[in-house]
Design an enzyme around this catalytic site. Structure first.
Site, PDB file in Angstrom:
ATOM      1  N   HIS A   1      -3.021  -5.268   1.816  1.00 51.21           N
ATOM      2  CA  HIS A   1      -2.275  -5.486   3.068  1.00 51.21           C
ATOM      3  C   HIS A   1      -2.364  -6.933   3.543  1.00 51.21           C
ATOM      4  CE1 HIS A   1      -1.938  -1.170   4.346  1.00 51.21           C
ATOM      5  NE2 HIS A   1      -3.053  -1.024   3.662  1.00 51.21           N
TER       6      HIS A   1
ATOM      7  N   CYS B   1       0.833  -1.209   0.000  1.00 46.50           N
ATOM      8  CA  CYS B   1       0.000   0.000   0.000  1.00 46.50           C
ATOM      9  C   CYS B   1       0.872   1.266   0.000  1.00 46.50           C
ATOM     10  CB  CYS B   1      -0.980  -0.058   1.157  1.00 46.50           C
ATOM     11  SG  CYS B   1      -2.387   1.029   0.917  1.00 46.50           S
TER      12      CYS B   1
ATOM     13  N   GLU C   1      -0.520  -8.322   5.526  1.00 46.90           N
ATOM     14  CA  GLU C   1      -0.106  -8.352   6.942  1.00 46.90           C
ATOM     15  C   GLU C   1      -1.300  -8.190   7.889  1.00 46.90           C
ATOM     16  OE1 GLU C   1       0.304  -5.903   4.861  1.00 46.90           O
ATOM     17  OE2 GLU C   1       0.111  -3.939   5.826  1.00 46.90           O
TER      18      GLU C   1
HETATM   19  N1  GLN Z   1      -3.345   6.391   1.031  1.00 46.86           N
HETATM   20  C1  GLN Z   1      -2.150   6.058   1.738  1.00 46.86           C
HETATM   21  C2  GLN Z   1      -0.941   6.797   1.181  1.00 46.86           C
HETATM   22  O1  GLN Z   1      -1.059   7.655   0.378  1.00 46.86           O
HETATM   23  C3  GLN Z   1      -1.883   4.564   1.726  1.00 46.86           C
HETATM   24  C4  GLN Z   1      -2.876   3.869   2.598  1.00 46.86           C
HETATM   25  C5  GLN Z   1      -2.368   2.607   3.197  1.00 46.86           C
HETATM   26  O2  GLN Z   1      -1.155   2.340   3.253  1.00 46.86           O
HETATM   27  N2  GLN Z   1      -3.269   1.850   3.720  1.00 46.86           N
HETATM   28  O3  GLN Z   1       0.143   6.499   1.573  1.00 46.86           O
END
Ligand code: GLN
Length: 197
Positions: free
Chosen positions: A175, A81, A177
């Site tokens: 994710h 992410c 994790e």
């Molecule tokens: N929107 C977040 C960002 O710009 C990422 C979100 C996440 O890691 N769950 O980093």
């Protein structure tokens, strides 16, 4: 090969969940907050969180260049992410001053799914992961807008690329994790074991 040592970048984000998932996937896992702590690592995970904050803290703590050098050296890195955003060569909808490390020839759009749907779960079929789809947890997630010739798409969801690999760098929009299912971490630990050291 002996048990690989894998760091989790601990500037910000869901560090503890990755440490647990790695430890349960036959790796020695430890948090990394300083450049010196990159020494001796066989691989690195960049967690989910907020990439703008992570970028800012990487600059403040003098980690940006050491992390870039780590990726350039061909060390295995897995970003989830916000971590996916960090390993993108190009970023859309980032903050103006936002830095990435690069590593994967791809254009990532930040908060891409977030605009449609803040957070959701979906079954994702991922190449290289045996045993059926993984439970994809998407939280204000990015998607990969396009990939270059050297990057391989490992998964798509709803027509958008959500998992890629280029050489020793792996990235997912979602994710693993946060689920009890550590197959994607096991896949990364295997990448680390196979990487030349
Ligand atoms: N929107 C977040 C960002 O710009 C990422 C979100 C996440 O890691 N769950 O980093």
């Amino acid at each position: 090969m002996t048990t690989p040592t894998i760091g989790v970048l601990a500037l910000q984000g869901d560090v503890r969940e990755h440490l647990t998932a790695l430890a349960e996937s036959d790796a020695l896992a430890r948090p990394v907050r300083r450049a010196e702590e990159l020494e001796g690592l066989d691989g690195l995970v960049i967690p989910g969180g907020e990439s703008t904050t992570m970028s800012k803290l990487a600059v403040v703590f003098g980690m940006l260049e050491p992390l870039r050098a780590f990726v350039r050296a061909g060390k295995p890195v897995y970003g989830t992410c916000a971590g996916m955003i960090m390993v993108a060569d190009k970023l859309l909808d980032g903050r103006e001053d936002q830095e990435t490390l690069g590593g994967v020839d791809m254009i990532v759009r930040r908060n891409a799914f977030g605009r449609q749907n803040e957070s959701f779960e979906a079954a994702v079929d991922m190449a290289g992961i045996p045993g059926g789809p993984v439970d994809g947890v998407f939280i204000r997630a990015p998607w990969v807008e396009s990939v270059g010739a050297s990057a391989e798409v490992l998964a798509t969801y709803d027509g958008h690329t959500v998992a890629v690999r280029q050489g020793n760098v792996l990235a997912t929009s979602f994710h693993p994790e946060l689920t009890g299912d550590h197959r994607v971490h096991a896949f990364f630990v295997d990448m680390v074991r196979r990487a030349e050291r």
